[in-house]
Design a protein around this motif. Structure first.
Motif, PDB file in Angstrom:
ATOM      1  N   HIS A  53      10.821  -4.688  34.671  1.00 39.21           N
ATOM      2  CA  HIS A  53       9.605  -3.904  35.998  1.00 39.21           C
ATOM      3  C   HIS A  53       9.810  -5.147  37.687  1.00 39.21           C
ATOM      4  O   HIS A  53       9.073  -4.914  38.754  1.00 39.21           O
ATOM      5  CB  HIS A  53       8.593  -3.042  36.170  1.00 39.21           C
ATOM      6  N   ARG A  72       5.479  -4.178  44.308  1.00 36.61           N
ATOM      7  CA  ARG A  72       4.474  -3.747  43.272  1.00 36.61           C
ATOM      8  C   ARG A  72       5.132  -2.910  42.515  1.00 36.61           C
ATOM      9  O   ARG A  72       5.464  -1.769  44.002  1.00 36.61           O
ATOM     10  CB  ARG A  72       2.771  -3.185  42.958  1.00 36.61           C
ATOM     11  N   ALA A  74       5.438   1.012  40.716  1.00 33.56           N
ATOM     12  CA  ALA A  74       4.285   1.425  39.537  1.00 33.56           C
ATOM     13  C   ALA A  74       5.251   2.698  39.057  1.00 33.56           C
ATOM     14  O   ALA A  74       5.808   3.070  39.753  1.00 33.56           O
ATOM     15  CB  ALA A  74       3.021   2.367  40.257  1.00 33.56           C
ATOM     16  N   GLU A  75       4.644   2.925  37.986  1.00 37.66           N
ATOM     17  CA  GLU A  75       5.806   4.592  36.912  1.00 37.66           C
ATOM     18  C   GLU A  75       5.082   5.678  37.998  1.00 37.66           C
ATOM     19  O   GLU A  75       4.244   5.685  37.943  1.00 37.66           O
ATOM     20  CB  GLU A  75       5.208   4.546  35.610  1.00 37.66           C
TER      21      GLU A  75
END
Length: 80
Positions: A53, A72, A74-75
């Motif tokens: 990721h 960043r 994030a799921e």
């Protein structure tokens, strides 16, 4: 995906970690210049390593990030 201020102490700067832009991105089916899958949405285009990721390349409204900014991943919470 969120672009964040890394905490510059210049007058008028945001607090460290404050989101200055966020977007929901989806796979485009293309491979970016970095060799990783490309994701796009809401003015952001990113090449993201699917195993870690890690964002390998990022454009926001067609421009690269300024120094001192980070990103960043994030799921997305699809249950809530």
């Amino acid at each position: 995906m969120t672009a964040e201020d890394s905490g510059s102490r210049a007058a008028g700067s945001l607090r460290p970690g404050a989101a200055i832009r966020s977007a929901v991105v989806a796979a485009t089916g293309e491979t970016g210049e970095s060799g990783y899958p490309r994701y796009a949405g809401d003015g952001m285009v990113a090449d993201i390593d699917p195993a870690t990721h890690t964002v390998e390349a990022l454009l926001i409204d067609g421009s690269e990030l300024d120094y001192g900014l980070t990103v960043r991943v994030a799921e997305r919470d699809v249950d809530g």
